[in-house]
Design a protein around this motif. Sequence first.
Motif, PDB file in Angstrom:
ATOM      1  N   ASN A   1       0.827  -1.198   0.000  1.00  0.00           N
ATOM      2  CA  ASN A   1       0.000   0.000   0.000  1.00  0.00           C
ATOM      3  C   ASN A   1       0.863   1.250   0.000  1.00  0.00           C
ATOM      4  O   ASN A   1       0.592   2.200  -0.730  1.00  0.00           O
ATOM      5  CB  ASN A   1      -0.937  -0.007   1.215  1.00  0.00           C
ATOM      6  CG  ASN A   1      -1.916   1.140   1.155  1.00  0.00           C
ATOM      7  OD1 ASN A   1      -2.409   1.479   0.089  1.00  0.00           O
ATOM      8  ND2 ASN A   1      -2.186   1.742   2.292  1.00  0.00           N
ATOM      9  N   ALA A   2       1.927   1.266   0.820  1.00  0.00           N
ATOM     10  CA  ALA A   2       2.818   2.423   0.853  1.00  0.00           C
ATOM     11  C   ALA A   2       3.480   2.602  -0.502  1.00  0.00           C
ATOM     12  O   ALA A   2       3.610   3.706  -1.000  1.00  0.00           O
ATOM     13  CB  ALA A   2       3.875   2.252   1.947  1.00  0.00           C
ATOM     14  N   GLN A   3       3.906   1.481  -1.127  1.00  0.00           N
ATOM     15  CA  GLN A   3       4.554   1.554  -2.421  1.00  0.00           C
ATOM     16  C   GLN A   3       3.580   2.050  -3.477  1.00  0.00           C
ATOM     17  O   GLN A   3       3.967   2.759  -4.385  1.00  0.00           O
ATOM     18  CB  GLN A   3       5.110   0.186  -2.796  1.00  0.00           C
ATOM     19  CG  GLN A   3       5.679   0.174  -4.183  1.00  0.00           C
ATOM     20  CD  GLN A   3       7.091  -0.285  -4.227  1.00  0.00           C
ATOM     21  OE1 GLN A   3       7.736  -0.444  -3.231  1.00  0.00           O
ATOM     22  NE2 GLN A   3       7.589  -0.484  -5.411  1.00  0.00           N
ATOM     23  N   SER A   4       2.296   1.658  -3.382  1.00  0.00           N
ATOM     24  CA  SER A   4       1.341   2.044  -4.407  1.00  0.00           C
ATOM     25  C   SER A   4       1.129   3.564  -4.429  1.00  0.00           C
ATOM     26  O   SER A   4       0.667   4.092  -5.414  1.00  0.00           O
ATOM     27  CB  SER A   4       0.018   1.308  -4.196  1.00  0.00           C
ATOM     28  OG  SER A   4      -0.616   1.772  -3.018  1.00  0.00           O
ATOM     29  N   ASP A   5       1.472   4.255  -3.358  1.00  0.00           N
ATOM     30  CA  ASP A   5       1.363   5.709  -3.323  1.00  0.00           C
ATOM     31  C   ASP A   5       2.500   6.384  -4.079  1.00  0.00           C
ATOM     32  O   ASP A   5       2.448   7.567  -4.353  1.00  0.00           O
ATOM     33  CB  ASP A   5       1.357   6.209  -1.873  1.00  0.00           C
ATOM     34  CG  ASP A   5       0.094   5.817  -1.140  1.00  0.00           C
ATOM     35  OD1 ASP A   5      -0.889   5.435  -1.804  1.00  0.00           O
ATOM     36  OD2 ASP A   5       0.098   5.886   0.099  1.00  0.00           O
ATOM     37  N   PHE A   6       3.550   5.638  -4.384  1.00  0.00           N
ATOM     38  CA  PHE A   6       4.686   6.177  -5.117  1.00  0.00           C
ATOM     39  C   PHE A   6       4.624   5.685  -6.541  1.00  0.00           C
ATOM     40  O   PHE A   6       4.413   4.501  -6.775  1.00  0.00           O
ATOM     41  CB  PHE A   6       6.008   5.730  -4.485  1.00  0.00           C
ATOM     42  CG  PHE A   6       7.191   6.159  -5.306  1.00  0.00           C
ATOM     43  CD1 PHE A   6       7.653   7.452  -5.226  1.00  0.00           C
ATOM     44  CD2 PHE A   6       7.802   5.282  -6.181  1.00  0.00           C
ATOM     45  CE1 PHE A   6       8.726   7.861  -6.006  1.00  0.00           C
ATOM     46  CE2 PHE A   6       8.867   5.686  -6.963  1.00  0.00           C
ATOM     47  CZ  PHE A   6       9.322   6.970  -6.873  1.00  0.00           C
TER      48      PHE A   6
ATOM     49  N   TRP B   1      12.945   1.984  -3.837  1.00  0.00           N
ATOM     50  CA  TRP B   1      11.929   2.500  -2.928  1.00  0.00           C
ATOM     51  C   TRP B   1      12.144   1.763  -1.616  1.00  0.00           C
ATOM     52  O   TRP B   1      11.827   0.591  -1.482  1.00  0.00           O
ATOM     53  CB  TRP B   1      10.547   2.273  -3.509  1.00  0.00           C
ATOM     54  CG  TRP B   1       9.461   2.807  -2.645  1.00  0.00           C
ATOM     55  CD1 TRP B   1       8.584   2.079  -1.893  1.00  0.00           C
ATOM     56  CD2 TRP B   1       9.145   4.177  -2.404  1.00  0.00           C
ATOM     57  NE1 TRP B   1       7.737   2.923  -1.213  1.00  0.00           N
ATOM     58  CE2 TRP B   1       8.064   4.213  -1.510  1.00  0.00           C
ATOM     59  CE3 TRP B   1       9.683   5.380  -2.854  1.00  0.00           C
ATOM     60  CZ2 TRP B   1       7.506   5.399  -1.059  1.00  0.00           C
ATOM     61  CZ3 TRP B   1       9.126   6.555  -2.410  1.00  0.00           C
ATOM     62  CH2 TRP B   1       8.047   6.563  -1.533  1.00  0.00           C
TER      63      TRP B   1
ATOM     64  N   GLY C   1       2.587   8.131  -7.441  1.00  0.00           N
ATOM     65  CA  GLY C   1       1.322   8.848  -7.596  1.00  0.00           C
ATOM     66  C   GLY C   1       1.178  10.075  -6.718  1.00  0.00           C
ATOM     67  O   GLY C   1       0.732  11.121  -7.183  1.00  0.00           O
ATOM     68  N   LYS C   2       1.556   9.961  -5.439  1.00  0.00           N
ATOM     69  CA  LYS C   2       1.443  11.111  -4.535  1.00  0.00           C
ATOM     70  C   LYS C   2       2.454  12.204  -4.871  1.00  0.00           C
ATOM     71  O   LYS C   2       2.366  13.304  -4.363  1.00  0.00           O
ATOM     72  CB  LYS C   2       1.663  10.662  -3.088  1.00  0.00           C
ATOM     73  CG  LYS C   2       0.473   9.955  -2.479  1.00  0.00           C
ATOM     74  CD  LYS C   2       0.750   9.557  -1.063  1.00  0.00           C
ATOM     75  CE  LYS C   2       0.180  10.575  -0.118  1.00  0.00           C
ATOM     76  NZ  LYS C   2       0.285  10.163   1.294  1.00  0.00           N
ATOM     77  N   TRP C   3       3.419  11.889  -5.714  1.00  0.00           N
ATOM     78  CA  TRP C   3       4.483  12.836  -6.058  1.00  0.00           C
ATOM     79  C   TRP C   3       4.164  13.616  -7.335  1.00  0.00           C
ATOM     80  O   TRP C   3       4.918  14.492  -7.734  1.00  0.00           O
ATOM     81  CB  TRP C   3       5.798  12.087  -6.236  1.00  0.00           C
ATOM     82  CG  TRP C   3       6.277  11.375  -5.011  1.00  0.00           C
ATOM     83  CD1 TRP C   3       5.528  10.793  -4.026  1.00  0.00           C
ATOM     84  CD2 TRP C   3       7.618  11.167  -4.630  1.00  0.00           C
ATOM     85  NE1 TRP C   3       6.328  10.234  -3.079  1.00  0.00           N
ATOM     86  CE2 TRP C   3       7.625  10.447  -3.427  1.00  0.00           C
ATOM     87  CE3 TRP C   3       8.838  11.517  -5.199  1.00  0.00           C
ATOM     88  CZ2 TRP C   3       8.785  10.074  -2.773  1.00  0.00           C
ATOM     89  CZ3 TRP C   3       9.999  11.136  -4.553  1.00  0.00           C
ATOM     90  CH2 TRP C   3       9.973  10.429  -3.349  1.00  0.00           C
TER      91      TRP C   3
ATOM     92  N   ASN D   1       9.941   4.394   2.502  1.00  0.00           N
ATOM     93  CA  ASN D   1       9.253   5.600   2.011  1.00  0.00           C
ATOM     94  C   ASN D   1      10.202   6.641   1.434  1.00  0.00           C
ATOM     95  O   ASN D   1       9.916   7.836   1.460  1.00  0.00           O
ATOM     96  CB  ASN D   1       8.364   6.214   3.095  1.00  0.00           C
ATOM     97  CG  ASN D   1       7.164   5.345   3.367  1.00  0.00           C
ATOM     98  OD1 ASN D   1       6.637   4.703   2.466  1.00  0.00           O
ATOM     99  ND2 ASN D   1       6.728   5.312   4.605  1.00  0.00           N
TER     100      ASN D   1
END
Length: 182
Positions: free
Chosen positions: A26-31, A113, A33-35, A116
């Motif tokens: 889940n944490a990886q899936s934000d990268f 990665w 994208g959140k950037w 975080n």
Amino acid sequence: MPGFFYFNRMSIKLLLPLLLLAFSANAQSDFPGKWKGHWKGKIAWYKTGADTATMIDSRLKIFPTDSAHKWTRQLSYGNAGPAARPYTFIAKDGSKGLWTIDENNGIVLSQYWIGNRFTGIFTVQGTTILNNYYLDNDELVVEFYVVAQQPSYTSGKGTADIPFVDSYSVKAIQRGRLVRER
């Protein structure tokens, strides 16, 4: 009751790795994208022995491409404007956190990665550079550590108890906080 206790211990042993894996995924899936977006700020460039930093205006643009697992990244310093360097982030192996940065000129750098942070290390023309990028609240932190490729000295005895240890000279540190423009 011993069976219940055993079941709970076994359940924890089996479920904990799965929960950690799910959290990591889940944490990886934000990268990255959140950037996504346009980032702007100043990077402080500290050279060894200097009392003050040189401040460098920086811009970074991160956007998805039409291809899955690829993102564009344009980095510019000062008033470079159209001279911004276009790179491509490419997800190589998500389970290992392995990405590459393709500089679109024949140079491809490994990035990872980890914790975080988007981090990598490479050597060019006798200098090794460790880079770190990470989000801190609403800011993108950029860090570069510039180190001599060859050790400045070696100490230790070369034994099992006291091995040889190489020390390297740090030439510079660059650190900045970029904020999203839009």
